[in-house]
Design a protein around this motif. Sequence first.
Motif: not given
Lengths: 199, 451
Positions: A62-66, A68-69, A71-73, B19-21, B25, B139, B360, B402-403, B405-406, B409
């Motif tokens: 989770k710390l290395l991923s994000r 958005v809408r 979608m995840n990297n 950050v930990t989701e 958010r 995006i 972010d 990779p994290i 900017a939107s 992702v």
Amino acid sequence: MNKQLIISIGREFGSGGHEIAQKLSDIYQLTLYDQNILEEIAKKTNLDHNELRELEETKRNKLLSRTVRGMNNSATHNVTLLQFDFLKKKADAGESFIVVGRCAEFVLKGHPAVISFFVLGDHDVKKQRIMELYHLSDIEARAMMYDNDRRRKQYHNSYCPSKWGDSRYYDLSINSSKLGIDGSVKIMCEYINARIVEM
Amino acid sequence: MIAQIFAVIIFLAMFVLIVTEVLERHVITLGCGLLTLLLVFGVGMRSMDAVIETLNVKSIFTLSFWYAAGEASESSSGINWATIIFVAGMMIMVEGMARVGFFRWLCMKIAKMVHYRVVPIFVTFMILSSFLAMFIDSITVILFLAAVTIELSQLLKFNPIPMILSEVFCANLGGSATMCGDPPNIIIGTSLGYSFGDFMQNTGILAGVSLITILIYFYFAFHKELEQSAAKIGDTASYPDPREAITDKRGFVVSALIFLCAVVLLVTHAQTGLTVAFIGTFIAIVTLITSGKNALSLIKKVDYKTLLFFIGLFVVVGGLEQTGILNLIASFIGRISGGNVMLMVAIIIWISAIASAFIDNIPFAATMIPVIKSLAATQGVDLSILAWTLAIGTDIGGSATPIGASANVVGIATAAKDGYIIKWGKYCKVMAPATVIVVLLSMLLIYVRYF
């Protein structure tokens, strides 16, 4: 067999779940999907399936991923979604197959052709099997079993609302240590045959 | 003191949770915003005025919120409703454009114009990405550009990953050029009273020079790989016709006109006096009216979660501002730079860039605006220089990982859907050096131009 049949098998490490799946695959003449799903995906994209293999059945960091809408990297997350998508497409196309792990009982939930199993085992029996299979010491086998089960549990529980191994979310849970691999396969076949009649 | 402690704890908790989701958010920022109202303003400060000032609702009902004759400045305290209304309006316009196939048509048209040759597509798509991101959220730009890139890669047999990475970087870079390109810029512009023209003349020039540099960088990084993997171009007549992308011809023309109108209104808003809140509202209303029966579906597609995220975030940052925490940070930066403005610029641009690479950039920028405002007031520094520095640092820094900017992702996830997995190593190998080059170049350009 005219009817579509999809068997999903969740398993504890060392329980022989994969061997059971292989035997069921031979009996019912079904394609067995496990890590070979990645080979199919890799073929389509010219990627190295070994590179993909190290990403599968792993919880995303989770710390290395994000997200958005939606979608995840995360590479592990995206490989997981590719596998889920692969299974759904196969099921929707009317194919019959057996799948080991990959949250299949959740991904294919509600599909009328799905029969889901969870194979567990007694600690000492599983450890003995791992020691023989991988030529490991007692401590090494225990560590391997612990690491793999922890990884599978984290992976499963991060993608499914149901808990890994919780019997309420599988059609049948079976302890392979009690009747052995062949004995378990026999019971599972009886159950599958009964279900096929009902389908 | 207790209010300050609450404000800092809530702010840090918000960052950790984002950050930990653990939760979505917008839920996190709204929850933390509520805690700020209760604990910071209620228990700590016992100040109803602070609550009213942070909620900032009355600003919407003032004439200057919609029409600002002259260089009116918005308040940076509390919820920045101008940003929220503008973003919502642009979302509706973009959804309208997407519905009629505008973006897909544009991408396919350009590919056809360069005769489906891979390297020219690569270069023109980078420029297109930058241009579109100047006016539209990155995006959306990457969603369409990456999808078309993958489609073309299957047609022309090339690896789409280099092209998608370049497009992502250029979208972030293009976003830095204008006031409406990237959320931090909208917040900076509306909070500090800068116009679209101000951004174009400052961050726009920095982004323009950076774009030329980065086109050369990506060309040398990827052109061999793209040329090698690309198959010989077949009969282009069999390739998809760009016109096939248009789902509604009348709607297409109307959408293009609305987009053009939005660009004109934004470019001239300092002259016309129309604020971005007005422009956002106007564009949304026109889009909805001209969409007829599709209006409801456009409204449903608005990303309400992002808007709610903004609202909660502004309240939490308002807590830091009202309790004087941000002034403390400003005086700390002032102290370590010893009043040296060049050092101050270096600190702001690199801290912004590094922070935005991992967290972010929207909360970061929102937090830093009162800081640079305080720095300018206490150290006698030109606020605009710090504003452009902050904008470039936050907008560009996000490209490094990779994290960050939107758009990153979305680009990675879009590629992954077709089996093109982009891991951290592959991403950072090309994008981190590109980010360092642009941040360094921008810093030097700021030194040359403003000192």
